[in-house]
Design a protein around this motif. Structure first.
Motif, PDB file in Angstrom:
ATOM      1  N   ASP A   1      25.328  54.087  -1.402  1.00 25.59           N
ATOM      2  CA  ASP A   1      25.092  53.806   0.022  1.00 25.59           C
ATOM      3  C   ASP A   1      25.301  52.321   0.275  1.00 25.59           C
ATOM      4  OD1 ASP A   1      22.916  52.872  -1.342  1.00 25.59           O
ATOM      5  OD2 ASP A   1      21.421  53.700   0.031  1.00 25.59           O
ATOM      6  N   GLY A   2      26.305  51.777  -0.361  1.00 25.72           N
ATOM      7  CA  GLY A   2      26.540  50.334  -0.301  1.00 25.72           C
ATOM      8  C   GLY A   2      26.259  49.756  -1.680  1.00 25.72           C
TER       9      GLY A   2
ATOM     10  N   CYS B   1      16.742  57.789   0.162  1.00 25.05           N
ATOM     11  CA  CYS B   1      17.465  59.067   0.168  1.00 25.05           C
ATOM     12  C   CYS B   1      17.542  59.661   1.566  1.00 25.05           C
ATOM     13  CB  CYS B   1      16.805  60.062  -0.782  1.00 25.05           C
ATOM     14  SG  CYS B   1      16.930  59.525  -2.490  1.00 25.05           S
ATOM     15  N   HIS B   2      16.460  59.517   2.324  1.00 27.37           N
ATOM     16  CA  HIS B   2      16.472  60.049   3.685  1.00 27.37           C
ATOM     17  C   HIS B   2      17.553  59.356   4.522  1.00 27.37           C
ATOM     18  CE1 HIS B   2      15.129  60.872   7.837  1.00 27.37           C
ATOM     19  NE2 HIS B   2      14.723  62.018   7.314  1.00 27.37           N
ATOM     20  N   ARG B   3      17.615  58.024   4.386  1.00 26.30           N
ATOM     21  CA  ARG B   3      18.629  57.252   5.118  1.00 26.30           C
ATOM     22  C   ARG B   3      20.042  57.652   4.682  1.00 26.30           C
ATOM     23  NH1 ARG B   3      15.768  52.717   4.594  1.00 26.30           N
ATOM     24  NH2 ARG B   3      16.835  52.313   2.635  1.00 26.30           N
ATOM     25  N   ALA B   4      20.201  57.888   3.391  1.00 21.77           N
ATOM     26  CA  ALA B   4      21.533  58.152   2.838  1.00 21.77           C
ATOM     27  C   ALA B   4      22.085  59.511   3.262  1.00 21.77           C
ATOM     28  CB  ALA B   4      21.486  58.067   1.309  1.00 21.77           C
ATOM     29  N   PHE B   5      21.206  60.507   3.434  1.00 18.84           N
ATOM     30  CA  PHE B   5      21.714  61.864   3.654  1.00 18.84           C
ATOM     31  C   PHE B   5      21.285  62.526   4.960  1.00 18.84           C
ATOM     32  CE2 PHE B   5      21.771  61.319  -0.997  1.00 18.84           C
ATOM     33  CZ  PHE B   5      23.123  61.562  -1.211  1.00 18.84           C
ATOM     34  N   TYR B   6      20.136  62.112   5.505  1.00 20.74           N
ATOM     35  CA  TYR B   6      19.621  62.805   6.688  1.00 20.74           C
ATOM     36  C   TYR B   6      20.150  62.171   7.968  1.00 20.74           C
ATOM     37  CZ  TYR B   6      16.399  65.731   3.983  1.00 20.74           C
ATOM     38  OH  TYR B   6      15.855  66.660   3.125  1.00 20.74           O
TER      39      TYR B   6
ATOM     40  N   ALA C   1      26.239  58.023  15.857  1.00 20.87           N
ATOM     41  CA  ALA C   1      26.546  58.472  14.502  1.00 20.87           C
ATOM     42  C   ALA C   1      26.065  57.396  13.525  1.00 20.87           C
ATOM     43  CB  ALA C   1      28.037  58.687  14.345  1.00 20.87           C
ATOM     44  N   ALA C   2      25.705  57.802  12.303  1.00 20.24           N
ATOM     45  CA  ALA C   2      25.243  56.830  11.313  1.00 20.24           C
ATOM     46  C   ALA C   2      26.137  56.910  10.086  1.00 20.24           C
ATOM     47  CB  ALA C   2      23.796  57.149  10.921  1.00 20.24           C
ATOM     48  N   PRO C   3      26.268  55.805   9.369  1.00 18.33           N
ATOM     49  CA  PRO C   3      27.058  55.858   8.137  1.00 18.33           C
ATOM     50  C   PRO C   3      26.227  56.526   7.055  1.00 18.33           C
ATOM     51  CG  PRO C   3      26.113  53.676   8.409  1.00 18.33           C
ATOM     52  CD  PRO C   3      25.647  54.483   9.592  1.00 18.33           C
ATOM     53  N   GLY C   4      26.870  57.255   6.186  1.00 19.34           N
ATOM     54  CA  GLY C   4      26.111  57.935   5.134  1.00 19.34           C
ATOM     55  C   GLY C   4      26.548  57.469   3.760  1.00 19.34           C
ATOM     56  N   ALA C   5      26.019  58.139   2.760  1.00 15.84           N
ATOM     57  CA  ALA C   5      26.299  57.747   1.386  1.00 15.84           C
ATOM     58  C   ALA C   5      27.470  58.549   0.826  1.00 15.84           C
ATOM     59  CB  ALA C   5      25.064  58.002   0.535  1.00 15.84           C
ATOM     60  N   GLN C   6      28.096  57.999  -0.185  1.00 15.92           N
ATOM     61  CA  GLN C   6      29.134  58.701  -0.948  1.00 15.92           C
ATOM     62  C   GLN C   6      28.455  59.439  -2.091  1.00 15.92           C
ATOM     63  OE1 GLN C   6      32.417  59.184  -0.874  1.00 15.92           O
ATOM     64  NE2 GLN C   6      32.456  58.237   1.167  1.00 15.92           N
TER      65      GLN C   6
END
Lengths: 425, 433
Positions: free
Chosen positions: A52-53, A187-192, A222-227
């Protein structure tokens, strides 16, 4: 909203993707009192590693832990809020998905708002995390006592050397003890975020109202998410040919798995999954000659079943149940696989397609199943209801080819639970 | 909701038929109802499995399987159930609705015929059930009875009902005992089969889109030749039992988590005016997601993942189940009983009562939207006298008061506490959680 009819299935589907990226499916069911809503997140037990960065490595069981914790709200437990209004709310986490859902017979919009609100409101404290560690430890212990759970977990470890599908979704008592509020927030920020979720509603509801409630509750942007990081490339061969564990059971319990080449995304992937399931049925399903033979010989019982499971980067055929001699069953299945590679009787093939089709349409009775399938296949890039037009395109020669590539010694793993000591019965 | 039609087709044979277009499929069942008894339970349990092996027309599984595949993957399962002290044995089936077939296959008519064939016209040798089928299904039944202890949670439930109902017909499991399964022989089973066909009450069920008349006709034709006598009566279940003292049973097996099971007598029959209050009481105490057990045993005390209560509505039992750390079983038991006392003394808020009532109403209402839910509802109502419509029951549940709940709770009598635990050495190895 876009409206699509599926005349073969007698179903209508409304769809819209909101500005923030959230896809919304509504399947109207006139005449029904109950309504079902499901908010699914493309995040599960196999997503411990992501970027996530910064590259992150989280512990086994974190997605499932997060699912438990989402119910905790600053103003109380969401489960109690739902049940105060007579609705049942629940959630599950599997290898590649977390889903939150409720069923109600009254005050649908109020419940829908609550669902969207609690899944998008993280609230983690050291105290509430500690409390959950106690609860989930007991959940893990509960699975620890289930032979079915062990035989499946061992199969995954036997089939996959690297792919994270081999990790237990619930983790271990030790792994979850490392979880902190901070990791949960990460994790919540990365996927939710809305673009990584699907909202699906089935019932006698107004599709436009569903969309407007979703717009009201969820963030507009929209929000950026994780790879997601699935690790190194997985070899075609299974990691182990056999996995055996002893437990207090009356007779051996087994699962025989065969690793397939990973399925494509999109409609092709849906078609491959259908093909895989059909191949399994023709190989050793309830109406196959092999099933009849194994059953008559007492090698399998009525709990024997076969299915095809597909996750991103991991697909496999799996069959099993209780058997006095799992290795014999493996031999017979391998032999039958070789026979079917040579060709499949057209009449049998046609009947099997009809049977699989009928079973799939029947499964649309379940609102819960509709939501899970629509979400799962959206994440994979297609519309689940397209199965109806795909069935007639499957061919016997494709099934033969699939079985030829998949049912082999080097792709297989036999996971067994053998009885410990002498049964006292 | 369309009201079900209940018709007597022959002496002792009843059909409950619900016509609805809600579902993609039809649901069917044919059950022979007999008194649960240790003498016959295993034979009655094995019978539908033997019959499911083949009919005179499709004498083996492969041919039967092909016939079902041709009907879009129709499913016919042999089932055996314990409904109070009645053993119900027969078939449950589901088929794709006729309107969804690609090619105009007459699914429903063929389904009824297949069910009738399975029940009355099995594959035979020398006029008797086939010895190879009987032998192999006997072995399967034995294996299944032995495997009942594999899943420790359901094993605890089974052991609780055995211990609690010792000396009552209910102590017999739906599958019968291992010993009686081992004694199954062809000649005796064949006689039992023929006696069952003649002597038992038969409950038929259909739910689907086809006209009721057509279904009735299809059943009548498929059951042609069913031997019948005069005078059928449903076996009765003993519900009122007052335990003199609480029985405590502890067993040790190889488990990493203790399984605690508590059994209570509700003293309430399905048709009793107190039954709606019992449903709400169970929801409030441990049946609903936000119940007292959930709030306190799980959320406040963090003692377990699951702590739930459920009812056997036919036998009048409430069973409480919890999986707890090996060293926390006593603590969990006291907390569960403390919560029960709270309900008994009326120590619950109006919000809790509202939630429980809503839950019970919603559960019944949603059942009407599900094939299985409808089936289960009408299957149990078929045993009630008088039977109740779902609408009437829902209305009664909606009116349950705090006083009603208190009364229902105070009728609950703790009978047996069953604990399945691991040995002490294991505990140290896993550590406390």
């Amino acid at each position: 909203m876009e409206r699509r009819e599926f005349p073969l299935l007698g179903e209508t589907c409304y769809f819209e993707q909101l500005e923030n990226g959230l896809p919304v499916f509504v399947i109207p069911k006139p005449g029904y009192t109950k309504a079902h809503a499901c908010l699914a997140v493309s995040y599960g037990g196999m997503h411990c590693r992501f970027d996530d960065g910064a590259p992150r490595e989280t512990v086994a069981g974190i997605a499932h832990f997060l699912e438990h914790k989402m119910f905790e709200m600053p103003d109380g437990n969401a489960i109690e809020q739902f049940s105060a209004a007579g609705a049942s709310v629940n959630a599950f986490t599997d290898a590649d998905m977390t889903a939150y859902y409720f069923t109600c017979t009254d005050r649908f919009q109020e419940h829908l708002r609550m669902l969207l609100r609690f899944v998008s409101t993280p609230y983690f404290t050291p105290e509430n995390v500690k409390k959950e560690q106690g609860i989930i430890a007991q959940e893990i212990r509960m699975y620890d006592d289930k032979p079915d759970w062990h035989v499946y977990q061992n199969l995954l470890k036997g089939l996959y050397r690297y792919h994270p599908v081999r990790e237990s979704v619930v983790g271990t008592v030790e792994s979850i003890s490392e979880i902190t509020p901070d990791t949960l927030y990460t994790c919540h920020r990365a996927f939710y975020y809305p673009g990584n979720m699907v909202l699906c509603v089935v019932g006698d509801v107004d599709p436009h109202r569903v969309v407007s409630v979703a717009r009201m509750v969820l963030p507009a942007e929209a929000a950026p998410g994780a790879q997601k990081d699935y690790g190194v490339e997985e070899p075609a061969q299974s990691a182990n040919r056999e996995m055996t564990e002893k437990m207090e059971v009356s007779a051996p319990d087994f699962l025989l798995g065969f690793k397939a080449a990973p399925f494509y995304a999109g409609t092709n992937g849906l078609r491959q999954t259908m093909l895989g399931a059909l191949a399994g049925e023709l190989l050793c399903g309830r109406s196959s000659p092999l099933y009849a033979k194994l059953y008559a010989d007492g090698l399998i019982h009525k709990d024997f079943a076969v299915t095809c499971i597909s996750h991103p980067g991991a697909a496999f055929l799996v069959a099993g149940g209780e058997s006095p001699d799992p290795r014999r069953v493996r031999e017979e299945i391998m032999e039958e696989g070789e026979r079917l590679c040579q060709g499949i009787d057209e009449g049998r093939f046609r009947r099997a397609v009809k049977s699989e089709y009928g079973a799939t349409v029947r499964s649309l009775n379940s609102f819960d199943n509709i939501c899970v399938q629509l979400s799962r296949w959206w994440f994979s890039g297609c519309h689940y209801y397209d199965f109806a037009t795909l069935y007639p395109t499957l061919t016997a020669s494709e099934v033969s080819a699939f079985l030829g590539q998949t049912v082999r010694n080097e792709t297989g793993c036999l996971s067994q639970i053998q009885p410990k000591g002498v049964s006292t019965l | 909701m369309s009201t079900p039609t209940r018709i007597q087709l022959m002496p002792g044979v009843w059909l409950t038929a619900v016509r609805t277009r809600k579902f993609k499929s039809s649901y069917w069942s044919a059950l022979l109802l007999t008194p649960l008894s240790s003498e016959t339970a295993a034979m009655t349990a094995v019978l539908p499995r033997v019959l499911r092996r083949g009919t005179a027309e499709y004498p083996d599984q492969e041919q039967l399987g092909a016939a079902l595949d041709e009907l879009y993957g129709g499913v016919i399962e042999p089932i055996v159930l314990k409904l109070g002290e009645i053993q119900a044995s027969g078939f449950a089936a589901t088929f794709l609705d006729d309107d969804l077939a690609w090619d105009g296959t007459l699914i429903s008519q063929t389904a009824a015929k297949l069910l009738g064939d399975l029940l009355l016209r099995p594959a035979t040798r020398n006029g008797r059930l086939r010895a190879d089928y009987v032998g192999s299904e006997r072995d399967n039944l034995i294996a299944e009875i032995k495997s009942l202890r594999n899943d420790k949670q359901s094993y605890a439930a089974l052991r609780l009902s055995q211990e609690m109902c010792r000396g009552e017909a209910y102590e017999v499991d739906r599958l019968g005992s291992l010993e009686s399964a081992q004694r199954i022989r062809v000649a005796k089973l064949d006689r039992h089969y023929k006696a069952l066909l003649k002597d038992s009450c038969i409950e038929l069920y259909y739910c689907g889109a086809q006209p009721i008349d057509q279904i009735r006709q299809a059943w009548v034709e498929s059951l042609m030749g069913l031997p019948r006598k005069s005078g059928y009566e449903l076996p009765l279940t003993q519900v009122t039992v007052h335990p003199e003292e609480v029985r405590e049973v502890k067993e040790t097996l190889d488990v990493t988590q203790a399984k605690l099971a508590l059994g209570l007598r509700t003293q309430t029959r399905l048709e009793s005016p107190d039954y709606p209050a019992l449903l709400v009481t169970n929801a409030l105490f441990g049946g609903a997601p936000g119940s007292k057990l959930f709030q306190n045993v799980r959320e406040k005390r963090s003692l377990c993942y699951n702590a739930v209560s459920g009812l056997d509505r036919h036998k009048g039992l409430m069973m409480i189940h919890a999986g707890v750390a090996l060293d926390k079983a006593e603590e969990a038991k006291s907390e569960i009983l403390a919560q029960l006392d709270a309900v008994k003394s009326g120590d619950f808020t109006s919000k809790e009562l509202d939630a429980a009532r809503c839950f019970a109403v919603s559960r019944l209402t949603s059942a009407l939207d599900s094939q299985i839910g409808l089936y289960r509802f009408y299957r149990s109502q078929a045993l009630a006298d008088p039977a109740m419509t779902p609408e009437a029951l829902i209305a009664m549940v909606g009116e349950v008061t705090a006083e009603d709940v208190k009364r229902a709770a105070n009728r609950l009598e703790l009978d047996t506490v069953y604990l399945l635990t691991g040995d002490e050495g294991e505990e140290a190895e896993h550590g406390a959680t």
